[in-house]
Design an enzyme around this catalytic site. Structure first.
Site, mmCIF file in Angstrom:
data_model
loop_
_atom_site.group_PDB
_atom_site.id
_atom_site.type_symbol
_atom_site.label_atom_id
_atom_site.label_comp_id
_atom_site.label_asym_id
_atom_site.label_seq_id
_atom_site.Cartn_x
_atom_site.Cartn_y
_atom_site.Cartn_z
ATOM 1 N N HIS A 152 0.838 -1.254 0.059
ATOM 2 C CA HIS A 152 -0.051 0.020 0.125
ATOM 3 C C HIS A 152 0.759 1.224 0.140
ATOM 4 C CE1 HIS A 152 -3.753 -2.186 0.980
ATOM 5 N NE2 HIS A 152 -2.934 -2.857 1.932
ATOM 6 N N ASP A 153 1.776 1.303 1.071
ATOM 7 C CA ASP A 153 2.533 2.847 1.050
ATOM 8 C C ASP A 153 3.423 2.973 0.121
ATOM 9 O OD1 ASP A 153 0.525 3.124 3.409
ATOM 10 O OD2 ASP A 153 2.109 2.274 5.025
#
Length: 299
Positions: free
Chosen positions: A232-233
């Site tokens: 995600h990040d």
């Protein structure tokens, strides 16, 4: 070179994003600020300090920030990344202390300095630190060159409730403050980060590298991947390096900050003033290739 402040809550996917940032010569990481999210803020700040030391960047200052959301007395955290936030992987050595100043003050100091207009903020956790800085200094966030943030779920279900993604749910009032601050927002919701899936071959190649950084990251991801194989990040960092990997739309993004079943829900509207670019498409192979190339540079 792009000057960057990273606000995060490490967290294993935060660790990958930090690794990508410091391994990329296009980015000048000026500071890392931490917030309660994946784990309490004392843990996330210590994790960030340990990770930067592992990656050969002890020069980057780390600041601890908000320990709880704006409107709640207790932090909303999870155990997806384990009790220590890093999947139980030991990084070795004693943790050096983080800088004593509060993260929101460090953020304000940089944005109010001559660097402010050239500073890009990358936010990968709950947005409490950014909101606190904006509340104390109205108009502050609009000074930034842009804010790249991971959060929300515009056209797909949430991952903590049917309506909400974790970062926005963990502090919906803070997300609302940031959405309405007049800043240039580039938002990477679950719609796009749900496509950022590591493959067994990619993870095996990382694990085959002999460096301490690669070995630690591969061990973390082996634990994390059993529950959530998504990076995600890494997305908001990767977009600074390879914007062509991402496709999306623009509109007026709002966050429901009121308690109830829709708390933390994000919605993109096509009416009214545009406040965000929201990304929904990703070249996954391109992202994995970029990450493999950059992570190989770490010690």
């Amino acid at each position: 070179m792009t000057a960057v402040l990273i606000d995060c809550d490490p967290g294993i996917d935060d660790a990958l994003a930090l690794a990508l940032a410091v391994a990329s010569p296009e980015l000048d990481v000026r500071a890392v600020t931490c917030v309660a999210g994946n784990r309490p803020v004392a843990v996330t700040a210590t994790n960030a300090r340990r990770l930067l030391d592992l990656f050969g960047r002890p020069d980057i200052p780390v600041y601890a920030g908000a320990a709880r959301p704006l409107l709640y007395s207790q932090a909303r955290t999870n155990l997806v990344h384990g009790e220590d936030g890093l999947g139980g992987v030991t990084l070795g050595g004693d943790a050096r202390p983080v800088v004593a100043d509060h993260a929101a003050d460090a953020l304000a100091h940089l944005l109010l300095s001559p660097l402010g207009a050239d500073l890009t903020i990358v936010a990968m956790g709950p947005l409490t630190n950014l909101a606190l800085a904006e509340i104390r200094h109205p108009g502050l966030l609009a000074r930034a060159r842009s804010i790249h943030l991971m959060g929300g779920a515009a056209h797909c279900p949430g991952n903590v409730t049917p309506a909400a993604e974790f970062n926005f749910w963990a502090d919906p009032a803070a997300a609302h403050v940031v959405m309405t601050a007049g800043a240039r927002l580039e938002v990477f919701p679950l719609d796009v980060t749900g496509q950022a899936a590591m493959t067994p071959a990619w993870l095996a190649a990382l694990a085959a590298q002999p460096t301490r950084s690669a070995q630690a990251l591969a061990a973390m991801l082996a634990v994390y991947g059993e529950q959530d194989p998504l990076l995600h990040d890494a997305c908001p960092v990767a977009a600074l390096l390879r914007p062509r990997l991402f496709k999306g739309e623009t509109g007026r993004l709002e966050v429901d900050w009121r308690p109830g079943p829709d708390e933390g829900c994000s919605r993109l509207h096509q009416d009214g003033e545009v406040n965000a670019a929201l990304y929904t498409g990703l070249d996954t192979d391109g992202l994995l290739s970029l990450m493999a190339e950059r992570l190989a540079r770490l010690p």
